[in-house]
Design a protein around this motif. Structure first.
Motif, mmCIF file in Angstrom:
data_model
loop_
_atom_site.group_PDB
_atom_site.id
_atom_site.type_symbol
_atom_site.label_atom_id
_atom_site.label_comp_id
_atom_site.label_asym_id
_atom_site.label_seq_id
_atom_site.Cartn_x
_atom_site.Cartn_y
_atom_site.Cartn_z
ATOM 1 N N VAL A 34 -4.639 0.801 -1.385
ATOM 2 C CA VAL A 34 -4.635 1.611 -0.168
ATOM 3 C C VAL A 34 -4.963 0.781 1.064
ATOM 4 O O VAL A 34 -5.650 -0.240 0.986
ATOM 5 C CB VAL A 34 -5.625 2.802 -0.272
ATOM 6 C CG1 VAL A 34 -5.275 3.674 -1.470
ATOM 7 C CG2 VAL A 34 -7.065 2.320 -0.367
ATOM 8 N N THR B 27 0.812 -1.215 0.000
ATOM 9 C CA THR B 27 0.000 0.000 0.000
ATOM 10 C C THR B 27 0.850 1.273 0.000
ATOM 11 O O THR B 27 0.325 2.369 0.201
ATOM 12 C CB THR B 27 -0.943 0.021 1.223
ATOM 13 O OG1 THR B 27 -0.161 -0.046 2.424
ATOM 14 C CG2 THR B 27 -1.922 -1.146 1.175
ATOM 15 N N ILE C 194 -6.902 4.416 5.523
ATOM 16 C CA ILE C 194 -6.440 5.652 4.903
ATOM 17 C C ILE C 194 -7.415 6.790 5.188
ATOM 18 O O ILE C 194 -8.631 6.599 5.240
ATOM 19 C CB ILE C 194 -6.253 5.449 3.374
ATOM 20 C CG1 ILE C 194 -5.519 6.634 2.754
ATOM 21 C CG2 ILE C 194 -7.591 5.191 2.685
ATOM 22 C CD1 ILE C 194 -5.107 6.398 1.306
#
Length: 295
Positions: free
Chosen positions: A98, A76, A102
């Motif tokens: 991701v 990521t 996040i």
């Protein structure tokens, strides 16, 4: 773990010349490791394949733009992808991977850096965990940015993933046609199931890519072309094409990128279909501000 090279060091010049503005809509960068280390969870360690090499290949093959998809070996940490986009002079956009935690501000920073989608990988040989509930949360959070979701899976997972994909509120792009058995031909069970799925889900697109992985015959990939060309014809507004350079984990059967480009006129029989495949469709997803959409 030994570092591996999986790309051709001297690919041929394609006989087919892509139209001006053509987009290679699926490729990657690796490192350079000294600047962008690989993930501790990486299942393979490639040799460096940075933006300079990618853009030189793009020019050699006759393309104008790239879509750089975050490679699983970088996890990521999207810095290598963002670095390549930054060096592209707006001729590249990206798809990120991701962390579910996040923040919105981090998503905004990725958007500013040229990211236009997020990838969910369900290949167990590449990732240890694929939490559908967390992925759905991300999909809902990126909708405000106008991003899409890229989903990578193998054909035996299609039925299991349909409810998950039906819950995604954005456009979905399936990597490599969901990796069907193309050796069974265009009427094979897996390719027919995928075509039926596309018919029932107008928000789902696909990449007619990775002949070098999916073909049982090898070059000139007749089985792949026979199975993929009908998708281009039937779903002309929802198909993309890409090289998949630098061909992760293909070190035992390294493909010639020039030969892969020469598949394009066999996949898209007319100039109109080729323009949709290589320009119109990827531009809608990745450079919408240039085709009248929102950036």
């Amino acid at each position: 773990m030994t570092r591996i090279r999986s790309w051709h060091e001297a690919p041929s010049k394609p006989r087919y010349t892509p139209p001006p503005g053509a987009v290679d809509a699926h490729c990657h960068v690796f490192g350079p490791q000294a600047e962008f280390p690989f993930s501790a969870k990486a299942k393979y360690l490639p040799q460096d394949a940075g933006p300079e090499t990618l853009f030189a290949l793009r020019n050699h093959l006759g393309f104008s733009r790239n879509v750089i998809v975050q490679a699983s070996c970088h996890g990521t940490d999207n810095r290598a992808t963002l670095n390549a986009i930054a060096k592209s002079e707006d001729s590249a956009r990206g798809v990120a991977v991701v962390d579910p935690e996040i923040s919105d501000s981090e998503l905004d920073a990725l958007h500013k850096g040229g990211i236009r989608g997020v990838r969910f990988n369900f290949l167990k040989r590449l990732v240890d965990d694929a939490p559908k509930d967390k992925f759905l949360e991300i999909a809902k959070r990126i909708e405000r940015l106008g991003w899409h979701v890229v989903v990578y899976f193998e054909a035996d997972l299609l039925d299991e993933l349909i409810p998950f994909m039906e819950a995604i509120p954005t456009t979905i792009v399936i990597d490599h046609m969901g990796r069907p058995d193309v050796s069974a031909g265009p009427e094979g069970a897996e390719i027919l199931a995928f075509r039926n799925f596309l018919r029932g889900h107008p928000n789902v697109w696909t990449k007619v890519s990775c002949a070098e992985r999916l073909s049982a015959q090898g070059a000139p990939f007749d089985d792949f072309v026979e199975s993929a060309a009908p998708l281009v014809e039937e779903f002309e507004d929802r198909v993309l094409w890409g090289t998949d350079w630098p061909h992760p984990n293909m070190q035992d059967a390294i493909p010639d990128d020039g030969a892969l480009v020469d598949l394009i006129p066999r996949l898209a029989a007319t100039e109109r279909l080729r323009r949709k495949l290589l320009i119109d469709n990827p531009m809608k997803l990745y450079w919408p501000e240039e085709v009248g959409g929102e950036g």
